[in-house]
Design an enzyme around this catalytic site. Structure first.
Site, PDB file in Angstrom:
ATOM      1  N   HIS A  10     -14.289 -10.320  42.233  1.00 31.73           N
ATOM      2  CA  HIS A  10     -14.740  -9.157  41.370  1.00 31.73           C
ATOM      3  C   HIS A  10     -15.545  -9.060  42.202  1.00 31.73           C
ATOM      4  O   HIS A  10     -16.342  -7.610  42.156  1.00 31.73           O
ATOM      5  CB  HIS A  10     -15.679 -10.547  40.019  1.00 31.73           C
ATOM      6  CG  HIS A  10     -15.426 -10.062  38.985  1.00 31.73           C
ATOM      7  ND1 HIS A  10     -16.083  -8.547  38.553  1.00 31.73           N
ATOM      8  CD2 HIS A  10     -15.706 -10.259  37.910  1.00 31.73           C
ATOM      9  CE1 HIS A  10     -16.043  -8.277  37.713  1.00 31.73           C
ATOM     10  NE2 HIS A  10     -16.108  -8.875  36.804  1.00 31.73           N
ATOM     11  N   ASP A  16       4.324  -0.060  33.359  1.00 30.87           N
ATOM     12  CA  ASP A  16       5.986   0.089  33.760  1.00 30.87           C
ATOM     13  C   ASP A  16       6.797  -0.130  35.204  1.00 30.87           C
ATOM     14  O   ASP A  16       6.636   0.658  35.844  1.00 30.87           O
ATOM     15  CB  ASP A  16       6.425   1.103  32.473  1.00 30.87           C
ATOM     16  CG  ASP A  16       7.878   1.031  32.975  1.00 30.87           C
ATOM     17  OD1 ASP A  16       8.806   0.124  33.470  1.00 30.87           O
ATOM     18  OD2 ASP A  16       8.585   1.693  31.642  1.00 30.87           O
TER      19      ASP A  16
END
Length: 453
Positions: free
Chosen positions: A169, A390
């Site tokens: 992070h 995808d």
């Protein structure tokens, strides 16, 4: 009980590594040194053998494509193949930067031979096994000095795959996380290693003129060993349809927004609806007890001029919306949404700059123990392109987050699979979640039917 089997663990590096770039960290990055990495992942159905040949891939072909395309993607995101470097300063503080040294990202291939996609997505509560679909569990961000800044785990189920991604992070926020994920899926689907989806990443960090880097950080043992007890927790995903959201927004604005020429947003209306239910359903709540809703505010478009498109790093800080249980229960969710709206609307360029400047003068590292008491925290955003990922065999069918930064009151926001819908992954005690399921105001107000995602 389902057992996961580790098939392989390897390191993926950029194949176009040239020189070791060094990236200094900003206050937005450094404030997150002692919390957990970002952990998000997607479920995919396996390609149907009867599909066209270009889609009907075997498991080994899919794993190989993911590895090759990840290496190609790291060519554009070299910091994710690097490591944090910590240096001690003469004043007893530390400074941190990312060394893009191409030590590599971790890639794990795991199988769950008796688990299906629906075994996860059709459960009322998120099964505990999901947290093991992510790598680097239990690792804090400051450990990026020796641990990978990016780790991927592909878990093969009976009829699908889960691609779980853990990113330190200190090097990325949610916007940057999904920027990377979107680029990876685009490169995997196209087979073009030079393709960058939407926008190239801007790796250099933004520092205003009044800030000298590297920034000195007083990282103490108190921060590193921030231990606290968590209650037993469960997670449930609540799905708000486009129609649900429109009704909640219209009600909130008819009561509190329009008369004051203020527009309560769809997300504010949804979060307020959840916030009220949590307070109603938490057992033993004192009416005068203060509760806060911590919101992560993005700075990219609030700064003037805006940060460059594709800015890769953190550009967020927390704001608090605070009220008492009595105030929340005496009003409806439109009032709660208005309280959120008021605080968010104050986050101008000047406020962002004030946060930045004050943090440099008095660095404050986020401590997990300080954010878990009587508070909800909302992270992520419905604007992120989750369902456009995808990899070459179809769109994802579900999204889940890992165990990182979970506590009683953590709300993770995702766009829903259907356009205009929102999923809220709520992490709460079992008692609170069960009571919310029986809360007629939450589940049935305005004839809104909140579904299980």
């Amino acid at each position: 009980m389902t057992k996961l089997r580790v098939v392989s663990v390897c390191v993926i590096r950029s194949q176009k590594f040239s020189s070791s770039k060094k990236i200094q960290l900003t206050p937005w990055d450094l404030q997150l040194l002692t919390v957990d990495p970002i952990q998000k992942g997607l479920f995919f159905r396996k390609p149907n053998p009867e599909q066209p040949k270009e889609l009907a891939k075997s498991s080994s072909e899919i794993i190989n494509r993911l590895k090759v395309s990840l290496s190609d993607t790291l060519n554009h995101f070299p910091l994710l193949a690097g490591r944090l470097i910590a240096s001690k300063n003469s004043d007893g503080t530390s400074s941190f930067f990312v060394d893009c040294n191409n030590e590599g990202a971790e890639f794990n291939y795991v199988t769950a031979p008796d688990l299906t996609v629906d075994d996860i997505l059709e459960q009322t509560y998120v099964p505990k096994i999901v947290k093991y679909f992510f790598p680097l569990n239990g690792v804090c961000n400051y450990e990026g000095v020796s641990k990978p800044l990016l780790a991927v785990q592909v878990t093969e189920l009976v009829d699908g795959f889960f691609i779980g991604c853990t990113i330190n992070h200190c090097v990325a926020d949610g916007t940057s996380f999904w920027h990377f994920f979107n680029c990876w899926s685009e490169i995997a689907r196209s087979g073009d290693s030079n393709l960058i989806v939407n926008k190239p990443p801007v790796l250099d960090r933004w520092f205003p003129e009044f800030v000298a880097s590297p920034i000195h950080v007083p990282l103490s043992n108190e921060h590193v060993h921030d231990e606290f007890d968590l209650p037993l927790l469960e997670e449930r995903v609540f799905h708000f349809s486009k129609e649900n959201i429109a009704q909640l927004k219209a009600k909130a604005n008819s009561e509190y927004g329009n008369d004051q020429k203020i527009c309560i947003s769809s997300l504010q209306a949804v979060l307020a609806h959840i916030w009220q239910s949590v307070i109603r359903c938490r057992c033993g709540t004192n009416a005068n007890e203060k509760f806060s809703f911590k919101l992560l505010i993005g700075a990219r478009t609030r700064l003037q001029p805006h940060l460059p498109e594709g800015y890769f790093g953190n550009a967020v800080h927390f704001v608090n919306v605070t009220t008492t249980a009595r105030e929340m229960l005496e009003h409806d969710s439109g009032w709660a949404a208005m309280q959120i709206n008021k605080v968010v609307s104050t986050q101008t360029h000047e406020e962002v700059m004030n946060f930045y400047q004050n943090w440099v003068k008095n660095p404050k590292i986020v401590k997990k123990s300080e954010v878990v008491a009587n508070s909800l925290i909302a992270s992520s955003s419905p604007r992120f392109d989750v369902y456009g990922n995808d990899f070459g065999w179809g769109r994802p069918v579900g999204v889940r987050s890992g165990a990182g930064n979970k506590h009683d009151g953590k709300m993770t926001i995702f766009c829903g699979a259907e356009e205009g819908s929102i999923d809220i992954e709520a992490c709460l005690t079992p008692e609170t979640l069960h009571a919310m399921g029986q809360d007629t105001k939450f589940m049935g107000d305005l004839s809104v039917k909140i579904e299980i995602a």
